[in-house]
Design a protein around this motif. Structure first.
Motif, short mmCIF file in Angstrom:
data_model
loop_
_atom_site.label_atom_id
_atom_site.label_comp_id
_atom_site.label_asym_id
_atom_site.label_seq_id
_atom_site.Cartn_x
_atom_site.Cartn_y
_atom_site.Cartn_z
N ILE A 25 110.09 -16.15 -47.51
CA ILE A 25 109.06 -15.14 -47.72
C ILE A 25 109.26 -14.06 -46.66
O ILE A 25 109.17 -14.31 -45.46
N ALA A 26 109.53 -12.85 -47.12
CA ALA A 26 109.95 -11.76 -46.24
C ALA A 26 109.01 -11.50 -45.08
O ALA A 26 109.46 -11.35 -43.94
N VAL A 27 107.70 -11.44 -45.32
CA VAL A 27 106.78 -11.09 -44.24
C VAL A 27 106.85 -12.11 -43.10
O VAL A 27 106.79 -11.73 -41.92
N TRP A 28 106.99 -13.40 -43.41
CA TRP A 28 107.07 -14.42 -42.37
C TRP A 28 108.40 -14.35 -41.64
O TRP A 28 108.46 -14.48 -40.41
N SER A 29 109.47 -14.14 -42.37
CA SER A 29 110.80 -14.02 -41.77
C SER A 29 110.89 -12.79 -40.87
O SER A 29 111.36 -12.86 -39.74
N ASN A 30 110.41 -11.65 -41.38
CA ASN A 30 110.45 -10.41 -40.60
C ASN A 30 109.56 -10.48 -39.37
O ASN A 30 109.92 -9.98 -38.30
N ALA A 31 108.40 -11.11 -39.51
CA ALA A 31 107.50 -11.25 -38.35
C ALA A 31 108.13 -12.16 -37.30
O ALA A 31 107.98 -11.91 -36.09
N THR A 32 108.85 -13.18 -37.72
CA THR A 32 109.54 -14.06 -36.77
C THR A 32 110.61 -13.29 -36.01
O THR A 32 110.73 -13.40 -34.79
N ASP A 33 111.37 -12.48 -36.72
CA ASP A 33 112.39 -11.65 -36.07
C ASP A 33 111.75 -10.66 -35.08
O ASP A 33 112.27 -10.44 -33.98
N ALA A 34 110.61 -10.10 -35.46
CA ALA A 34 109.91 -9.16 -34.57
C ALA A 34 109.37 -9.88 -33.33
O ALA A 34 109.44 -9.33 -32.22
N LEU A 35 108.85 -11.09 -33.51
CA LEU A 35 108.39 -11.90 -32.37
C LEU A 35 109.53 -12.09 -31.38
O LEU A 35 109.36 -11.89 -30.17
N ILE A 36 110.68 -12.47 -31.88
CA ILE A 36 111.85 -12.70 -31.03
C ILE A 36 112.24 -11.41 -30.31
O ILE A 36 112.51 -11.42 -29.10
N SER A 37 112.25 -10.30 -31.03
CA SER A 37 112.61 -9.01 -30.42
C SER A 37 111.64 -8.62 -29.31
O SER A 37 112.06 -8.10 -28.27
N ARG A 38 110.35 -8.85 -29.53
CA ARG A 38 109.36 -8.49 -28.51
C ARG A 38 109.56 -9.25 -27.21
O ARG A 38 109.54 -8.67 -26.13
N TYR A 39 109.78 -10.54 -27.31
CA TYR A 39 110.01 -11.33 -26.10
C TYR A 39 111.34 -10.95 -25.45
O TYR A 39 111.41 -10.76 -24.23
N ASN A 40 112.39 -10.84 -26.25
CA ASN A 40 113.71 -10.55 -25.68
C ASN A 40 113.79 -9.16 -25.05
O ASN A 40 114.57 -8.95 -24.13
N ALA A 41 112.97 -8.22 -25.50
CA ALA A 41 112.95 -6.87 -24.92
C ALA A 41 112.48 -6.88 -23.47
O ALA A 41 112.76 -5.95 -22.72
N LEU A 42 111.82 -7.96 -23.05
CA LEU A 42 111.33 -8.05 -21.67
C LEU A 42 112.37 -8.55 -20.69
O LEU A 42 112.13 -8.57 -19.49
N ALA A 43 113.53 -8.96 -21.19
CA ALA A 43 114.64 -9.43 -20.35
C ALA A 43 114.21 -10.56 -19.40
O ALA A 43 114.50 -10.55 -18.21
N LEU A 44 113.53 -11.54 -19.96
CA LEU A 44 113.08 -12.70 -19.20
C LEU A 44 114.22 -13.70 -19.03
O LEU A 44 115.27 -13.56 -19.66
N GLN A 45 114.00 -14.74 -18.24
CA GLN A 45 114.99 -15.82 -18.11
C GLN A 45 114.93 -16.79 -19.27
O GLN A 45 115.77 -17.67 -19.39
N VAL A 46 113.92 -16.66 -20.10
CA VAL A 46 113.86 -17.42 -21.34
C VAL A 46 114.09 -16.41 -22.47
O VAL A 46 113.47 -15.36 -22.52
N LYS A 47 115.07 -16.71 -23.30
CA LYS A 47 115.43 -15.86 -24.44
C LYS A 47 115.15 -16.64 -25.72
O LYS A 47 115.06 -17.86 -25.72
#
Length: 186
Positions: A25-47
């Motif tokens: 289901i596109a909305v759930w898949s796309n939201a998951t990808d956006a979640l990952i992008s938001r966290y990874n944009a912070l350049a934390l030690q957890v990716k």
């Protein structure tokens, strides 16, 4: 606020999958990808990285209507005593949770919030859920999981935090205090 247990073995990559009724289901898949992008944009030690199945954190659906005047949008848990993230995020697929045409940004913010729990964040207003949820004062208490103030963040109500107990139905991402907390822990 954070829990006693946090994700260990840093730097670390946490894999994220979507399964069950949410698969394809596109909305759930796309939201998951956006979640990952938001966290990874912070350049934390957890990716975070997306995998097709069997992720360290698996996002699944459940169907539950309102109860007591509230509806659960999502749920998850806290890191294990061995330092692993909680392994599952449950997202409510009931039409009363997100409507017939769910907003991707709103779902992303709920997923982001639930992932916050998986890596050790408590509700910013755990001491009085009424601040974001309304109703009578309700204290989640520290319990056995802890409610430890993260240095540099407010001990009182932070009305813009992504970790408030209840949501206003908007796309809410990290505010400056949330970023301080994330950088402090990870």
């Amino acid at each position: 606020y954070r829990t006693t247990n946090l994700v260990k073995a840093l730097p670390r990559t946490i894999t994220v999958s979507v399964s069950g009724t949410l698969t394809g289901i596109a909305v759930w898949s796309n939201a998951t990808d956006a979640l990952i992008s938001r966290y990874n944009a912070l350049a934390l030690q957890v990716k975070f990285t997306r995998v097709a199945s069997g992720g360290n954190v698996d996002i699944i659906g459940f169907d539950q209507g309102p109860s007591g005047g509230y509806i659960t949008l999502g749920s998850s848990g806290f890191p294990t005593s061995t330092g692993d993230p909680y392994n599952q995020i449950k997202m409510n697929t009931n039409v009363q949770a997100y409507g017939t045409s769910p907003n991707q940004g709103y779902i992303t913010s709920v997923l982001q919030h639930e992932m916050g729990h998986c890596i050790g964040f408590r509700h910013t207003d755990y001491f009085n859920r009424a601040l974001s949820c309304g109703g009578a004062k309700s204290n989640e208490r520290a319990g056995t999981i802890g409610a430890i103030l993260i240095p540099g963040t407010p001990s009182g109500f932070d009305a813009e935090s992504f970790m408030l107990a209840c949501s206003a139905g908007t796309d809410r991402t990290f505010n400056p205090n949330d970023i301080i907390a994330l950088n402090y822990l990870y």
